[in-house]
Design an enzyme around this catalytic site. Structure first.
Site, mmCIF file in Angstrom:
data_model
loop_
_atom_site.group_PDB
_atom_site.id
_atom_site.type_symbol
_atom_site.label_atom_id
_atom_site.label_comp_id
_atom_site.label_asym_id
_atom_site.label_seq_id
_atom_site.Cartn_x
_atom_site.Cartn_y
_atom_site.Cartn_z
ATOM 1 N N GLY A 12 0.819 -1.267 0.048
ATOM 2 C CA GLY A 12 -0.023 -0.219 -0.007
ATOM 3 C C GLY A 12 0.859 1.383 0.106
ATOM 4 O O GLY A 12 0.410 2.274 0.398
ATOM 5 N N ASN A 14 1.502 3.454 -2.501
ATOM 6 C CA ASN A 14 0.569 4.368 -3.266
ATOM 7 C C ASN A 14 -0.644 4.920 -2.523
ATOM 8 O O ASN A 14 -0.701 6.114 -2.432
ATOM 9 C CB ASN A 14 0.005 3.590 -4.643
ATOM 10 C CG ASN A 14 1.000 3.671 -5.689
ATOM 11 O OD1 ASN A 14 1.339 4.598 -6.130
ATOM 12 N ND2 ASN A 14 1.444 2.581 -5.934
ATOM 13 N N ARG A 65 -16.551 -15.229 -8.605
ATOM 14 C CA ARG A 65 -16.113 -13.751 -8.850
ATOM 15 C C ARG A 65 -17.239 -12.937 -8.784
ATOM 16 O O ARG A 65 -17.074 -11.628 -8.070
ATOM 17 C CB ARG A 65 -15.429 -13.680 -9.977
ATOM 18 C CG ARG A 65 -14.682 -11.965 -10.325
ATOM 19 C CD ARG A 65 -14.396 -11.899 -11.433
ATOM 20 N NE ARG A 65 -13.275 -12.519 -12.177
ATOM 21 C CZ ARG A 65 -12.604 -12.518 -13.205
ATOM 22 N NH1 ARG A 65 -13.264 -11.777 -14.164
ATOM 23 N NH2 ARG A 65 -11.785 -13.183 -13.470
ATOM 24 N N HIS A 109 -1.048 1.582 -13.065
ATOM 25 C CA HIS A 109 -0.272 0.412 -13.721
ATOM 26 C C HIS A 109 0.870 0.793 -14.031
ATOM 27 O O HIS A 109 1.194 1.647 -14.456
ATOM 28 C CB HIS A 109 -1.275 -0.051 -14.836
ATOM 29 C CG HIS A 109 -0.681 -1.471 -15.483
ATOM 30 N ND1 HIS A 109 -0.998 -2.718 -15.012
ATOM 31 C CD2 HIS A 109 0.224 -1.606 -16.505
ATOM 32 C CE1 HIS A 109 -0.198 -3.370 -15.513
ATOM 33 N NE2 HIS A 109 0.403 -2.922 -16.712
HETATM 34 C C1 GRF Z 1 2.564 -0.806 -7.900
HETATM 35 O O1 GRF Z 1 3.548 -0.915 -8.799
HETATM 36 C C2 GRF Z 1 1.251 -0.308 -8.630
HETATM 37 O O2 GRF Z 1 1.430 0.118 -9.818
HETATM 38 C C3 GRF Z 1 0.916 -1.980 -9.150
HETATM 39 O O3 GRF Z 1 1.136 -2.640 -7.761
HETATM 40 C C4 GRF Z 1 2.257 -1.922 -6.963
HETATM 41 C C5 GRF Z 1 1.670 -1.585 -5.771
HETATM 42 O O4 GRF Z 1 2.246 -1.071 -4.831
HETATM 43 N N1 GRF Z 1 -0.532 -2.109 -9.594
HETATM 44 P P1 GRF Z 1 1.850 -0.563 -3.412
HETATM 45 O O5 GRF Z 1 1.020 -1.599 -2.874
HETATM 46 O O6 GRF Z 1 1.071 0.643 -3.878
HETATM 47 O O7 GRF Z 1 3.243 -0.273 -2.522
#
Ligand code: GRF
Length: 210
Positions: A12, A14, A65, A109
Site C-alpha cells: 500500500g 501508493n 467472482r 499500472h
Molecule cells: C504498484 O507498482 C502498482 O502500480 C501496481 O502494484 C504496485 C503496488 O504497490 N499495480 P503498493 O502496494 O502501492 O506499494
C-alpha cells in the site's frame, strides 16, 4: 468534502502517498476507508494508524467472482465514495462492478499503457528492449489495465537495470502521479471527452523522470 475509498492487496505505498498528500496539501477530500482483499495486506496497519476505517473482503471466502465483486461493492458503498481508487489491488474486477463505479474508478499500472497490461511489466519491457518504461494512472474500464489515461510517468532504462531496480524508480514516480491525478479528480480538474482525459488547467499529464 469528496470521499475517497482505496483498495489495496499488499504494502500500500501508493495508498500511503495519497493519504499523506491529501492531508498535507489539504485537498477538499478525505480518505474515508481502505479496503483489502487479504487480511495480511501490510497497508491496512498504516491506514488504521492514521485513523482511517479499514475493511477486509477476503476473495477466498467468495469463490465465485461475481459474488466477491458484489460483496466488495456492498462494503465499499457503505463508505459512500465519490472516488474509488485501486492501488496495487491484485484482483480482476468484473464488468458489473466496473460499470457501478464508472467515471469515479481509477487505477495505477506500472507500464506505459497500452503497452504491457497484466503482470511482470518491467521484465517484459526489458525483454522487449524498451528504452523507457513508466506508470499510468487511468480510468478503469471493463478491459484489464485499459481506459482513459489521466497521467503517465516516463522513466529511462539504464545500463544494468533489472526488473527490481526499474520497479523502484517507477514506484517513486507512482507516488507523484497517483496523488496528482487524485488531486485533479477531487478538485474537478479532469474532463473526460470521447475516451480522452483533459486536465482543465492545461497542466502537463506527463512526468518525465530524467
Ligand atoms: C504498484 O507498482 C502498482 O502500480 C501496481 O502494484 C504496485 C503496488 O504497490 N499495480 P503498493 O502496494 O502501492 O506499494
Amino acid at each position: 468534502m469528496q470521499r475517497i475509498v482505496i483498495l489495496i492487496s499488499g504494502r500500500g505505498s501508493n495508498m500511503q502517498a495519497i493519504v499523506d498528500q491529501c492531508a498535507s496539501q489539504a485537498w477538499p477530500a478525505q480518505v474515508v476507508a481502505v479496503v483489502a482483499n487479504r487480511a495480511d495486506a501490510a497497508g491496512l496497519a498504516y491506514a488504521a494508524q492514521r485513523g482511517i476505517a479499514t475493511a477486509v473482503v477476503a476473495h477466498r471466502a467468495w469463490p465465485a467472482r461475481a459474488e466477491f465483486d458484489a460483496e466488495l461493492a456492498r462494503v465499499i458503498d457503505g463508505f459512500a465514495p465519490d472516488w474509488l481508487v485501486l492501488a496495487g489491488f491484485m484482483r480482476i474486477l468484473g464488468p458489473a462492478f466496473v460499470q457501478h463505479y464508472a467515471g469515479r474508478l481509477l487505477n495505477i499500472h506500472p507500464s506505459l499503457l497500452p503497452a504491457f497490461p497484466g503482470l511482470n511489466t518491467h521484465a517484459r519491457a526489458l525483454a522487449a528492449g524498451c528504452q523507457a518504461v513508466g506508470a499510468t494512472v487511468h480510468f478503469v474500464t471493463a478491459e484489464l489495465d485499459h481506459g482513459p489515461i489521466v497521467v503517465q510517468s516516463v522513466v529511462p532504462v539504464q545500463a544494468g537495470d533489472d526488473p527490481e531496480r526499474l520497479s523502484e524508480r517507477v514506484l517513486a514516480t507512482e507516488h507523484v502521479i497517483y496523488p496528482l491525478a487524485l488531486r485533479w479528480a477531487v478538485t474537478g480538474r479532469l474532463a473526460l471527452d470521447q475516451g480522452r482525459v483533459r486536465q482543465l488547467d492545461g497542466q502537463s499529464q506527463l512526468l518525465i523522470q530524467a
